[in-house]
Enzyme design. Sequence first.
Site, mmCIF file in Angstrom:
data_model
loop_
_atom_site.group_PDB
_atom_site.id
_atom_site.type_symbol
_atom_site.label_atom_id
_atom_site.label_comp_id
_atom_site.label_asym_id
_atom_site.label_seq_id
_atom_site.Cartn_x
_atom_site.Cartn_y
_atom_site.Cartn_z
ATOM 1 N N LYS A 25 -37.890 22.490 32.345
ATOM 2 C CA LYS A 25 -38.567 21.351 31.688
ATOM 3 C C LYS A 25 -39.487 21.811 30.561
ATOM 4 O O LYS A 25 -40.673 21.478 30.522
ATOM 5 C CB LYS A 25 -39.330 20.524 32.714
ATOM 6 C CG LYS A 25 -38.422 19.879 33.749
ATOM 7 C CD LYS A 25 -39.127 18.885 34.620
ATOM 8 C CE LYS A 25 -38.223 18.360 35.715
ATOM 9 N NZ LYS A 25 -37.830 19.371 36.713
HETATM 10 O O1 LIG Z 1 -36.831 13.414 37.253
HETATM 11 C C1 LIG Z 1 -36.693 14.497 37.840
HETATM 12 C C2 LIG Z 1 -36.393 15.670 37.181
HETATM 13 C C3 LIG Z 1 -36.198 16.810 37.901
HETATM 14 N N1 LIG Z 1 -36.302 16.826 39.249
HETATM 15 C C4 LIG Z 1 -36.074 18.102 39.947
HETATM 16 O O2 LIG Z 1 -34.911 17.986 40.774
HETATM 17 C C5 LIG Z 1 -35.149 18.622 42.028
HETATM 18 C C6 LIG Z 1 -35.103 17.585 43.125
HETATM 19 O O3 LIG Z 1 -35.256 18.179 44.384
HETATM 20 P P1 LIG Z 1 -35.007 17.373 45.759
HETATM 21 O O4 LIG Z 1 -35.328 18.373 46.812
HETATM 22 O O5 LIG Z 1 -33.574 16.945 45.767
HETATM 23 O O6 LIG Z 1 -35.943 16.231 45.747
HETATM 24 C C7 LIG Z 1 -36.485 19.334 41.905
HETATM 25 O O7 LIG Z 1 -36.243 20.638 41.431
HETATM 26 C C8 LIG Z 1 -37.209 18.523 40.857
HETATM 27 O O8 LIG Z 1 -38.159 19.296 40.147
HETATM 28 C C9 LIG Z 1 -36.565 15.655 39.909
HETATM 29 O O9 LIG Z 1 -36.641 15.596 41.144
HETATM 30 N N2 LIG Z 1 -36.760 14.517 39.180
#
Ligand SMILES: O=c1ccn([C@@H]2O[C@H](COP(=O)(O)O)[C@@H](O)[C@H]2O)c(=O)[nH]1
Length: 272
Positions: free
Chosen positions: A95
């Site tokens: 990001k």
């Molecule tokens: O809007 C966003 C952007 C990035 N993320 C990232 O995706 C994963 C989600 O992890 P989970 O364990 O499936 O919840 C995580 O690395 C976030 O930083 C997001 O969730 N939302």
Amino acid sequence: MRFGERLARVVSERGPLCVGIDPHPGLLASWGLPQDASGLERFALTCVEAFGAEAAVVKPQSAFFEAHGSRGVAVLERVIADLRSAGALVLVDAKRGDIGSTMAAYAAAYLTEGSPLAGDAVTLSPYLGFGSLEPALAAAEESGRGVFVLALTSNPEGASVQRARGADGVAVAQAVVDAAGARNAGASPLGDVGLVVGATVHELGVDLSGLNGPVLAPGFGAQGATVADLRRLFGDELRGVLPTTSRDVLRHGPSEADLRAATRRVLDSFTV
Ligand SMILES: O=c1ccn([C@@H]2O[C@H](COP(=O)(O)O)[C@@H](O)[C@H]2O)c(=O)[nH]1
């Protein structure tokens, strides 16, 4: 081959799933691993073995590697290389977003051939202005890589910024969609500039019809989104939509077989 072409190809072979490698301290503990760079390495390499040859895209979350300092970043570099060898496209979730001159350095790190942190794509934040991302967009084009730009994030706090309207009445998120679509114009089968649109958002409220690029949809499992949300937001035609989940798969470790089975179950839930 460009990123959009490689993505379309691997999705046609493996199905539309991105699995995240998010080595949370709690997961290291539940896998029986130490809270240090050796535990991080064991965790991440187990993930590579379990789903590097299964998932179309694997998304290491850079923050959890950075948290272990230079040894953690070295693990991330190895994970990127090993995942690419296993045939997955690697989306480094970092990001990044900054003024243009600094973006050029991020572009050198994440989007330039030969850099150890360069996967196949990187996540970018457009909130210093979409135009500030230009050095990254140019580097991605030059090296055949991709970017995923935050449009509507999966966290509830995002709406106050992303749903806000500019002086022209256009929502900030729609302006991001339109700028990405302009970069992807004419590309086939997909452009290289993707967006992040959380599967948790209550309503889409943006028009993605001109995007012509991939959409990364986080929020499944741990954040509460379901396959029904995916269909509600994006319709039955999910071309270009890449659901992504991390904890919902990772909680099945440390067994590689169990992680692989969880990956397949999640993928099946999207494709039946
Ligand atoms: O809007 C966003 C952007 C990035 N993320 C990232 O995706 C994963 C989600 O992890 P989970 O364990 O499936 O919840 C995580 O690395 C976030 O930083 C997001 O969730 N939302």
